[in-house]
Design a protein around this motif. Structure first.
Motif, short mmCIF file in Angstrom:
data_model
loop_
_atom_site.label_atom_id
_atom_site.label_comp_id
_atom_site.label_asym_id
_atom_site.label_seq_id
_atom_site.Cartn_x
_atom_site.Cartn_y
_atom_site.Cartn_z
N GLY A 1 0.82 -1.21 0.00
CA GLY A 1 0.00 0.00 0.00
C GLY A 1 0.85 1.26 0.00
O GLY A 1 0.56 2.22 -0.73
N ARG A 2 1.90 1.26 0.80
CA ARG A 2 2.79 2.43 0.84
C ARG A 2 3.50 2.63 -0.50
O ARG A 2 3.84 3.75 -0.87
CB ARG A 2 3.83 2.25 1.95
CG ARG A 2 3.27 2.37 3.36
CD ARG A 2 2.78 3.77 3.65
NE ARG A 2 3.86 4.75 3.59
CZ ARG A 2 3.68 6.07 3.55
NH1 ARG A 2 2.45 6.56 3.53
NH2 ARG A 2 4.71 6.89 3.51
N TRP B 1 2.24 1.78 -3.62
CA TRP B 1 1.37 2.18 -4.73
C TRP B 1 0.19 3.07 -4.32
O TRP B 1 -0.28 3.86 -5.14
CB TRP B 1 0.85 0.93 -5.44
CG TRP B 1 1.88 0.31 -6.34
CD1 TRP B 1 2.36 0.82 -7.51
CD2 TRP B 1 2.59 -0.91 -6.13
NE1 TRP B 1 3.32 -0.01 -8.05
CE2 TRP B 1 3.48 -1.10 -7.23
CE3 TRP B 1 2.56 -1.90 -5.14
CZ2 TRP B 1 4.31 -2.19 -7.35
CZ3 TRP B 1 3.39 -3.00 -5.26
CH2 TRP B 1 4.26 -3.13 -6.35
N TRP B 2 -0.31 2.93 -3.10
CA TRP B 2 -1.45 3.76 -2.67
C TRP B 2 -1.18 4.27 -1.25
O TRP B 2 -1.82 3.82 -0.29
CB TRP B 2 -2.75 2.94 -2.68
CG TRP B 2 -3.00 2.23 -3.97
CD1 TRP B 2 -3.45 2.78 -5.13
CD2 TRP B 2 -2.81 0.83 -4.23
NE1 TRP B 2 -3.56 1.82 -6.10
CE2 TRP B 2 -3.17 0.61 -5.58
CE3 TRP B 2 -2.37 -0.25 -3.46
CZ2 TRP B 2 -3.09 -0.65 -6.16
CZ3 TRP B 2 -2.30 -1.50 -4.04
CH2 TRP B 2 -2.65 -1.69 -5.38
N ARG C 1 -1.88 6.83 0.66
CA ARG C 1 -2.93 7.35 1.53
C ARG C 1 -3.85 6.25 2.04
O ARG C 1 -4.44 6.37 3.12
CB ARG C 1 -3.75 8.41 0.78
CG ARG C 1 -4.87 9.00 1.63
CD ARG C 1 -5.60 10.12 0.94
NE ARG C 1 -4.76 11.28 0.76
CZ ARG C 1 -5.21 12.45 0.29
NH1 ARG C 1 -6.48 12.59 -0.05
NH2 ARG C 1 -4.39 13.47 0.16
N TYR C 2 -3.98 5.18 1.28
CA TYR C 2 -4.93 4.12 1.64
C TYR C 2 -4.24 2.89 2.22
O TYR C 2 -4.87 1.84 2.36
CB TYR C 2 -5.76 3.74 0.42
CG TYR C 2 -6.47 4.92 -0.19
CD1 TYR C 2 -7.58 5.48 0.43
CD2 TYR C 2 -6.00 5.51 -1.37
CE1 TYR C 2 -8.22 6.59 -0.11
CE2 TYR C 2 -6.63 6.62 -1.92
CZ TYR C 2 -7.74 7.15 -1.28
OH TYR C 2 -8.37 8.25 -1.81
N ALA C 3 -2.98 3.02 2.56
CA ALA C 3 -2.24 1.86 3.08
C ALA C 3 -2.83 1.36 4.39
O ALA C 3 -3.09 0.16 4.56
CB ALA C 3 -0.77 2.22 3.26
N GLY D 1 -6.32 -0.06 4.10
CA GLY D 1 -6.19 -1.37 3.46
C GLY D 1 -5.75 -2.44 4.44
O GLY D 1 -6.24 -3.58 4.41
N GLN E 1 0.40 11.16 7.05
CA GLN E 1 -0.53 10.11 6.66
C GLN E 1 -1.98 10.60 6.63
O GLN E 1 -2.83 10.01 5.97
CB GLN E 1 -0.40 8.89 7.58
CG GLN E 1 -0.84 9.12 9.02
CD GLN E 1 0.24 9.74 9.87
OE1 GLN E 1 1.34 9.99 9.39
NE2 GLN E 1 -0.06 9.99 11.13
#
Length: 353
Positions: A124-125, A127-128, A130-132, A135, A242
């Protein structure tokens, strides 16, 4: 205490935290998060037995009025201005480290669950960012369900109703409960709470915040609230990168937190049962991953000034130790140790000719 009084206690704390978090964050456009006094609750475990409940309520009220006075007089603001950024940042990192490091202890018992959550966090960190953390929470809950580790047997919906208790006052309750509760909240909660804000670049006046939380605590004391104050750990989630890449928009994270507090107050019994349904390792892991950015930022700021590094390191170590001395937690002693070291070790400026 009766079940109704316990529910009222949770209601009072949650409503107080929600209203003050929402109000202060929206008014100042700063992520100001208010929390209940965890060290205060620990103190009460030892102090409350044998004390009539109305006298305990009276002591809560007196502690709140003392906190209000500390805010209105302005002396707490002067104290915080004297705290160097390196010490404040090391204090923040130490508080959060002590919480986050437990995830690796939990890995001994919940290896599969935590390895999967760790992998999800890293991906998550990558590629995404904010949503890590969301997730991690979603995948963690799903996997815990597959592994049969979710227990909703005790979960039920119920609306919490506050219960009024008329305060009674006694010298013994004032000395044994009110004064220690005030000192512990001030030293172990409000100082770290202000340090969190400062470490992430939010230089807000301390005294109004202390006064507002003191007044709110006083109003809610008859319903069971032993006191609310500035948050440190929860605040770090809302003040760090974050929450939002733009520091000017991070106050919205605190607004969401405040709304969550209000919902928790209305459904206090149900929320408690919901969290109890999750395995401890899952809760610890989500909190740990959410706090990594704040820990890194705190350590970075703490080590920036060469002349203050050793003092900051001592602050971090003492705070992270979790020690309790004279009934006061490690956050306070971390500040004391760091400031003492800074006073002794920092080179004096040469006198002008």
């Amino acid at each position: 205490l009766t079940d109704a009084q316990i529910s009222s206690w949770i209601w009072a704390l949650s409503v107080g935290m929600g209203v003050t978090t929402l109000g202060l964050s929206l008014l100042m456009r700063v992520p100001i998060v208010i929390a209940w006094s965890t060290p205060g609750a620990a103190l009460l475990i030892a102090s409350l037995p044998g004390v009539p409940y109305p006298e305990a309520i009276g002591a809560f009220l007196m502690a709140a009025l003392l906190m209000t006075a500390a805010g209105l007089t302005g002396w707490f603001d002067k104290l915080m201005k004297a705290l160097p950024a390196s010490i404040a940042s090391a204090l923040l990192a130490g508080i959060l480290f002590r919480i986050s490091v437990d995830v690796f202890v939990q890995a001994q018992h919940q290896t599969l669950l935590l390895l999967v959550m760790f992998a999800v966090y890293l991906l998550g960190r990558r590629w995404w960012p904010r949503y890590a953390v969301p997730g991690v929470l979603v995948i963690g809950v799903a996997l815990a369900g597959v592994l049969g580790q979710l227990h909703f047997e005790q979960f039920h919906f119920a609306v919490t109703m506050p219960v009024w208790t008329t305060p009674a006052f006694s010298v013994s309750a004032f000395v044994s409960i009110a004064v220690p509760l005030f000192i512990v909240a001030l030293a172990s909660q409000n100082i770290p709470g202000l340090a969190v804000l400062r470490a992430d670049g939010y230089h807000v006046p301390a005294s109004p915040l202390i006064a507002v939380t003191g007044l709110a605590s006083a109003i809610l004391a008859p319903f069971g609230s032993h006191g609310i104050n500035l948050a440190a750990i929860t605040a770090a989630i809302c003040t760090g990168p974050q929450a939002d890449a733009d520091p000017r928009r991070r106050y919205m994270a605190a607004v969401v937190c405040g709304i969550g507090y209000l919902v928790m107050g209305i459904m206090a019994a149900s929320i408690a049962a919901l969290f109890a349904a999750f395995p401890k390792a899952l809760v610890v892991a989500v909190a740990a991953f959410a706090l990594l950015g704040s820990i890194a930022n705190g350590l970075t700021v703490a080590m920036q000034t060469p002349a203050e590094r050793e003092s900051a390191l001592l602050t971090f170590m003492i705070t992270a130790s979790g020690m309790t001395l004279a009934g006061v937690g490690s956050a306070f002693w971390g500040v004391v140790g760091g400031m003492l070291a800074l006073l002794v070790l920092k080179p004096r400026e040469p006198k002008s000719a």
